[in-house]
Design a protein around this motif. Structure first.
Motif, PDB file in Angstrom:
ATOM      1  N   ALA A 215     -14.657  13.863   2.115  1.00 38.23           N
ATOM      2  CA  ALA A 215     -13.275  13.611   1.708  1.00 38.23           C
ATOM      3  C   ALA A 215     -12.810  14.510   0.574  1.00 38.23           C
ATOM      4  O   ALA A 215     -13.525  14.732  -0.398  1.00 38.23           O
ATOM      5  N   ASP A 216     -11.583  15.010   0.723  1.00 44.36           N
ATOM      6  CA  ASP A 216     -10.909  15.676  -0.391  1.00 44.36           C
ATOM      7  C   ASP A 216     -10.439  14.647  -1.401  1.00 44.36           C
ATOM      8  O   ASP A 216     -10.506  14.859  -2.605  1.00 44.36           O
ATOM      9  N   ARG A 217      -9.934  13.520  -0.888  1.00 40.81           N
ATOM     10  CA  ARG A 217      -9.510  12.421  -1.758  1.00 40.81           C
ATOM     11  C   ARG A 217      -9.959  11.101  -1.152  1.00 40.81           C
ATOM     12  O   ARG A 217     -10.103  10.978   0.067  1.00 40.81           O
ATOM     13  N   VAL A 218     -10.150  10.130  -2.028  1.00 42.65           N
ATOM     14  CA  VAL A 218     -10.640   8.816  -1.633  1.00 42.65           C
ATOM     15  C   VAL A 218      -9.740   7.762  -2.261  1.00 42.65           C
ATOM     16  O   VAL A 218      -9.320   7.898  -3.416  1.00 42.65           O
ATOM     17  N   ALA A 219      -9.439   6.716  -1.499  1.00 42.92           N
ATOM     18  CA  ALA A 219      -8.763   5.536  -2.059  1.00 42.92           C
ATOM     19  C   ALA A 219      -9.646   4.330  -1.789  1.00 42.92           C
ATOM     20  O   ALA A 219     -10.281   4.232  -0.737  1.00 42.92           O
TER      21      ALA A 219
ATOM     22  N   VAL B 104      -7.328  14.557   8.649  1.00 42.31           N
ATOM     23  CA  VAL B 104      -8.224  13.473   9.057  1.00 42.31           C
ATOM     24  C   VAL B 104      -8.069  12.298   8.101  1.00 42.31           C
ATOM     25  O   VAL B 104      -8.230  12.452   6.886  1.00 42.31           O
ATOM     26  N   PHE B 105      -7.748  11.137   8.668  1.00 43.87           N
ATOM     27  CA  PHE B 105      -7.702   9.875   7.926  1.00 43.87           C
ATOM     28  C   PHE B 105      -8.929   9.086   8.347  1.00 43.87           C
ATOM     29  O   PHE B 105      -9.051   8.668   9.497  1.00 43.87           O
ATOM     30  N   LEU B 106      -9.838   8.898   7.404  1.00 38.99           N
ATOM     31  CA  LEU B 106     -11.155   8.354   7.695  1.00 38.99           C
ATOM     32  C   LEU B 106     -11.341   7.019   6.989  1.00 38.99           C
ATOM     33  O   LEU B 106     -11.068   6.900   5.792  1.00 38.99           O
ATOM     34  N   THR B 107     -11.763   6.000   7.733  1.00 41.32           N
ATOM     35  CA  THR B 107     -12.244   4.792   7.074  1.00 41.32           C
ATOM     36  C   THR B 107     -13.753   4.726   7.295  1.00 41.32           C
ATOM     37  O   THR B 107     -14.250   5.094   8.363  1.00 41.32           O
ATOM     38  N   THR B 108     -14.463   4.285   6.291  1.00 41.39           N
ATOM     39  CA  THR B 108     -15.913   4.248   6.401  1.00 41.39           C
ATOM     40  C   THR B 108     -16.485   3.270   5.400  1.00 41.39           C
ATOM     41  O   THR B 108     -15.883   3.000   4.364  1.00 41.39           O
ATOM     42  N   GLN B 109     -17.651   2.729   5.730  1.00 37.60           N
ATOM     43  CA  GLN B 109     -18.417   1.947   4.765  1.00 37.60           C
ATOM     44  C   GLN B 109     -19.637   2.726   4.291  1.00 37.60           C
ATOM     45  O   GLN B 109     -20.404   2.228   3.461  1.00 37.60           O
ATOM     46  N   TYR B 110     -19.821   3.942   4.823  1.00 39.46           N
ATOM     47  CA  TYR B 110     -20.896   4.804   4.344  1.00 39.46           C
ATOM     48  C   TYR B 110     -20.340   5.649   3.204  1.00 39.46           C
ATOM     49  O   TYR B 110     -19.584   6.609   3.424  1.00 39.46           O
TER      50      TYR B 110
ATOM     51  N   VAL C 194       0.843  -1.204   0.000  1.00 38.34           N
ATOM     52  CA  VAL C 194       0.000   0.000   0.000  1.00 38.34           C
ATOM     53  C   VAL C 194       0.874   1.249   0.000  1.00 38.34           C
ATOM     54  O   VAL C 194       1.762   1.396   0.838  1.00 38.34           O
ATOM     55  N   ASP C 195       0.604   2.154  -0.950  1.00 37.93           N
ATOM     56  CA  ASP C 195       1.293   3.445  -1.049  1.00 37.93           C
ATOM     57  C   ASP C 195       0.286   4.561  -0.809  1.00 37.93           C
ATOM     58  O   ASP C 195      -0.806   4.556  -1.393  1.00 37.93           O
ATOM     59  N   LEU C 196       0.666   5.545   0.034  1.00 38.86           N
ATOM     60  CA  LEU C 196      -0.213   6.665   0.336  1.00 38.86           C
ATOM     61  C   LEU C 196       0.612   7.938   0.490  1.00 38.86           C
ATOM     62  O   LEU C 196       1.760   7.894   0.936  1.00 38.86           O
ATOM     63  N   SER C 197       0.009   9.075   0.142  1.00 35.53           N
ATOM     64  CA  SER C 197       0.582  10.387   0.451  1.00 35.53           C
ATOM     65  C   SER C 197      -0.583  11.331   0.715  1.00 35.53           C
ATOM     66  O   SER C 197      -1.383  11.607  -0.185  1.00 35.53           O
ATOM     67  N   ILE C 198      -0.691  11.794   1.959  1.00 37.98           N
ATOM     68  CA  ILE C 198      -1.849  12.573   2.404  1.00 37.98           C
ATOM     69  C   ILE C 198      -1.367  13.924   2.900  1.00 37.98           C
ATOM     70  O   ILE C 198      -0.503  14.009   3.777  1.00 37.98           O
ATOM     71  N   GLY C 199      -1.919  14.989   2.335  1.00 38.58           N
ATOM     72  CA  GLY C 199      -1.481  16.328   2.654  1.00 38.58           C
ATOM     73  C   GLY C 199      -1.980  16.823   3.993  1.00 38.58           C
ATOM     74  O   GLY C 199      -2.964  16.317   4.542  1.00 38.58           O
ATOM     75  N   GLN C 200      -1.314  17.829   4.509  1.00 36.24           N
ATOM     76  CA  GLN C 200      -1.741  18.440   5.764  1.00 36.24           C
ATOM     77  C   GLN C 200      -3.085  19.147   5.570  1.00 36.24           C
ATOM     78  O   GLN C 200      -3.324  19.802   4.570  1.00 36.24           O
ATOM     79  N   GLY C 201      -3.962  18.995   6.561  1.00 30.10           N
ATOM     80  CA  GLY C 201      -5.261  19.629   6.504  1.00 30.10           C
ATOM     81  C   GLY C 201      -6.223  18.992   5.518  1.00 30.10           C
ATOM     82  O   GLY C 201      -7.245  19.582   5.158  1.00 30.10           O
ATOM     83  N   GLU C 202      -5.944  17.755   5.125  1.00 29.22           N
ATOM     84  CA  GLU C 202      -6.767  17.050   4.149  1.00 29.22           C
ATOM     85  C   GLU C 202      -7.648  16.022   4.857  1.00 29.22           C
ATOM     86  O   GLU C 202      -7.276  15.480   5.891  1.00 29.22           O
ATOM     87  N   VAL C 203      -8.834  15.777   4.292  1.00 26.26           N
ATOM     88  CA  VAL C 203      -9.634  14.635   4.706  1.00 26.26           C
ATOM     89  C   VAL C 203      -9.426  13.547   3.662  1.00 26.26           C
ATOM     90  O   VAL C 203      -9.760  13.724   2.498  1.00 26.26           O
ATOM     91  N   PHE C 204      -8.869  12.439   4.108  1.00 27.90           N
ATOM     92  CA  PHE C 204      -8.590  11.325   3.210  1.00 27.90           C
ATOM     93  C   PHE C 204      -9.449  10.152   3.655  1.00 27.90           C
ATOM     94  O   PHE C 204      -9.419   9.757   4.822  1.00 27.90           O
ATOM     95  N   ALA C 205     -10.239   9.598   2.746  1.00 30.82           N
ATOM     96  CA  ALA C 205     -11.127   8.486   3.080  1.00 30.82           C
ATOM     97  C   ALA C 205     -10.618   7.208   2.440  1.00 30.82           C
ATOM     98  O   ALA C 205     -10.311   7.180   1.244  1.00 30.82           O
ATOM     99  N   LEU C 206     -10.516   6.165   3.242  1.00 25.90           N
ATOM    100  CA  LEU C 206     -10.136   4.850   2.751  1.00 25.90           C
ATOM    101  C   LEU C 206     -11.374   3.961   2.771  1.00 25.90           C
ATOM    102  O   LEU C 206     -11.955   3.706   3.827  1.00 25.90           O
ATOM    103  N   LEU C 207     -11.788   3.541   1.584  1.00 26.96           N
ATOM    104  CA  LEU C 207     -12.972   2.708   1.438  1.00 26.96           C
ATOM    105  C   LEU C 207     -12.557   1.279   1.123  1.00 26.96           C
ATOM    106  O   LEU C 207     -11.491   1.038   0.557  1.00 26.96           O
ATOM    107  N   GLY C 208     -13.426   0.340   1.443  1.00 28.15           N
ATOM    108  CA  GLY C 208     -13.176  -1.044   1.083  1.00 28.15           C
ATOM    109  C   GLY C 208     -14.140  -1.959   1.800  1.00 28.15           C
ATOM    110  O   GLY C 208     -14.688  -1.608   2.845  1.00 28.15           O
ATOM    111  N   PRO C 209     -14.358  -3.153   1.253  1.00 26.74           N
ATOM    112  CA  PRO C 209     -15.245  -4.117   1.909  1.00 26.74           C
ATOM    113  C   PRO C 209     -14.658  -4.574   3.234  1.00 26.74           C
ATOM    114  O   PRO C 209     -13.491  -4.342   3.539  1.00 26.74           O
TER     115      PRO C 209
END
Length: 315
Positions: A207-211, A193-199, A28-43
């Motif tokens: 999210a500003d960006r989603v993976a 904010v690093f967010l995981t969610t199923q919603y 897994v490769d990630l780069s998340i900026g300061q002040g960003e909301v990054f959402a990680l989605l997945g089953p």
């Protein structure tokens, strides 16, 4: 001379983790900026919680590297812990303590002196609309109140990076939207904010960006709008009052699909104003009246279903 770009708040390169024969993270490769909301989605079982646990120093990766706040999570975990807060899937609230006591306990753990701890607890109780319940045992709190208290406890130490692992699971729609507003306020203060969610609506809203993570791999990454454009299937659904109008519309609009029972026509479209205007202009030229029109564009549900497989392995 331009303002230099600040370093990422979170990075990961080639993160790997396995439990026995099960590969949970597979590079897994990630780069998340300061002040960003990054959402990680997945089953379920995709590796989302494992990713959070590695980045928050709760477990070690088997391979790869990661940094949070500029500190290496494996070589300098103490520096990472000083800048992060974590709200997990399961509440860390002590149900027998009052809301205030829970916050004061966190203040002690964050090494705040007595006066500073009480001041911080009061600030957070007010901010999270818990002041009236401050002296009541948390066992009496509603699910939404308990989740707000859990997040307030995460913020006692004023972290600059917050991991929220499915923070609104089990909340009713009103409580979920309250949490969304709190998260937006945190980001406006410069928190990452690093967010995981199923919603999926949650990711779309915040999210500003989603993976999208599937079987331990990132299968897509971008803004919500960018991910939606990856998926075909946008269309207009037009309904008519007569078969004659349906016939005329079908002749005027090449590539459309008929639904004779519903007197409806489905026309491929990106949902943009230009394509909508083009369809209506062609119908006007053919003297066809449309009874109703609906626009469907792919959403994150479509992205999720298209990019993730149905076969799951335990994680």
């Amino acid at each position: 001379m331009g303002t230099p770009t600040p370093p990422p708040a979170i990075t990961a390169a080639g993160l790997r983790k396995r439990y026995g024969d099960t590969v949970v993270l597979d590079g897994v490769d990630l780069s998340i900026g300061q002040g960003e909301v990054f959402a990680l989605l997945g089953p379920n079982g995709a590796g989302k919680t494992t990713t959070v646990r590695i980045l928050s120093t709760l477990i070690r990766a088997d391979g790869g590297t990661a940094t949070v706040g500029g500190a290496d999570v494996a070589r300098d975990p103490e520096s990472v812990r000083r800048v992060i807060g974590v709200t997990g899937q399961f509440s860390a609230v002590d149900a027998l303590f009052t809301g205030e006591e829970n916050l004061l306990l966190m203040a002690d753990l964050c090494h705040l002196d007595r006066k500073a701890g009480r001041r911080r607890a009061t600030e957070l109780l007010d901010r999270f609309d818990l002041a009236d319940a401050a002296r009541k045992p948390a066992v009496t709190y509603s699910g939404g109140m308990r989740r707000r208290l859990d997040l307030a406890m995460t913020l006692v130490g004023s972290p600059r990076v917050i991991f929220l692992d499915e923070p609104t699971t089990g909340l009713d729609p009103r409580s979920r939207r309250t949490m969304w507003q709190i998260i937006r306020e945190l980001v406006s203060d410069g928190v990452t904010v690093f967010l995981t969610t199923q919603y999926l609506e949650e990711a779309d809203q915040l999210a500003d960006r989603v993976a999208v993570l599937d079987h331990g791999r990132i299968v897509a990454e971008g803004t919500p709008a960018e991910l939606k454009r990856l998926i075909p299937g946008g269309h207009l659904r037009l309904t008519f009052t007569s078969t004659a109008d349906l016939d005329a519309a079908a002749r005027a609009l090449d590539g459309s699909t008929r639904d004779d029972d519903a007197l409806a026509l489905q026309v491929p479209s990106d949902g943009g104003v230009r394509s909508l205007r083009a369809v209506l202009d062609r119908l006007d030229a053919a003297s066809v009246e449309v009874e109703s029109l609906a626009v469907h564009t792919p959403d994150l549900d479509d992205v999720f279903l298209a990019l993730t497989s149905t076969e799951r392995t335990p994680a």
